[in-house]
Scaffold this active site. Structure first.
Site: not given
Length: 297
Positions: A132, A160
């Site tokens: 992330y 992400k």
């Protein structure tokens, strides 16, 4: 590849700043009904304001409410690898579909340090782990070549990207094309459709808290091959995003927009910005303008 949308779900609070699990469950139901998946304890979920035990209970409540009708990813990332592993193990025991790990914050990391951090977490659980990246908030950035190195780990399933730079997203997508099983999820709301069209597995959206049906419409239309429908939904999504985010810090504005639509979500824990009547009026005007709320009588 069928695309999928996750909403970075808000965490709801009562006036005394305790968690309102019932209101949070209501937001889960709203997203699942629209056709979206859930990411909990992320940036839009005020994860930095939650205790360890609250995160674990929150994750359990969300998974229970979803009841298998959608996927659930939860963010375990903390500054120290040690606590991140403890959280990841607790979330894995609950039975989530994936564990996101935001880059450490406050601690300045080398790329080697990031490799060690993410690899240690991925070694500790069998639940798929997702990198992330949100450097504007953590001051640590996963370089594309570092993502490529980590993609070779058998339990790191994707990334992400919330950096907001299309160039970086393109580089992550190149890793995804080269490494089978490494999925890329776009974070910026203005790039949802672009990311879908360029090979992303899906998106993880903060704005979807306010516009769940529009987010789902982008995904549904794209998967159905309805280019015009997907473009129209993205245009509506992007138009509201541009207006709203022009007022300030996006996660705070998303939460406040949702509050004006449904006060049960509450405010955020301090030291988040206090509600501002002048700003609330501007947000309300935008909600009316974009057909998300009726004008006050």
């Amino acid at each position: 590849m069928t695309k999928e949308a996750f909403v970075a779900l808000v965490t709801c609070f009562d006036d005394d700043e305790t968690l309102n699990y019932a209101a949070t469950r209501a937001q889960v139901r709203r997203q699942v009904a629209a056709g979206n998946n859930i990411m909990c304890a992320g940036t839009n979920g005020d994860f930095t304001a939650l205790t360890f035990d609250e995160k674990v209970r929150l994750c359990g409540e969300v998974v229970d409410e979803v009841g298998g009708r959608a996927k659930v990813i939860v963010n375990a990332g903390m500054p120290a690898t040690f606590e991140t592993v403890l959280l990841a193990k607790a979330f894995a025991a609950i039975g989530v579909d994936g564990i996101a790990v935001i880059t450490p914050f406050f601690i300045a990391c080398t790329q080697d340090g990031l490799v060690r951090h993410f690899s240690t977490v991925a070694d500790a659980v069998t639940t798929p782990v997702y990198l992330y990246d949100i450097p504007a908030r953590t001051q640590n950035h996963i370089e594309p070549e570092t993502a490529r190195t980590l993609a070779a780990h058998g339990n790191i399933a994707g990334i992400k990207d919330s950096g907001g730079a299309q160039e970086t997203l393109e580089q992550y997508l190149a890793v995804g094309r080269d490494v089978p099983g490494f999925d890329v999820y776009s974070g910026p709301d203005h790039l949802v459709l672009w990311a879908f069209a360029n090979g992303a597995k899906g998106c993880i959206s903060g704005l979807g808290n306010v516009m769940p049906d529009t987010l789902a419409a982008i995904t549904r239309a794209f998967n159905a091959g309805d280019e015009a429908g997907a473009i129209a939904a993205q245009d509506a999504f992007g138009a509201f995003r541009k207006d709203l985010y022009g007022l300030g810090y996006p996660p705070a504005l998303v939460k406040r927009s949702l509050y004006l639509m449904d006060p049960s979500v509450g405010a955020s824990r301090q030291p988040a910005l206090l509600p501002d009547p002048e700003q609330d009026a501007k947000i309300a005007a935008l909600l009316v303008k974009h057909g998300l709320m009726e004008a006050a009588a």
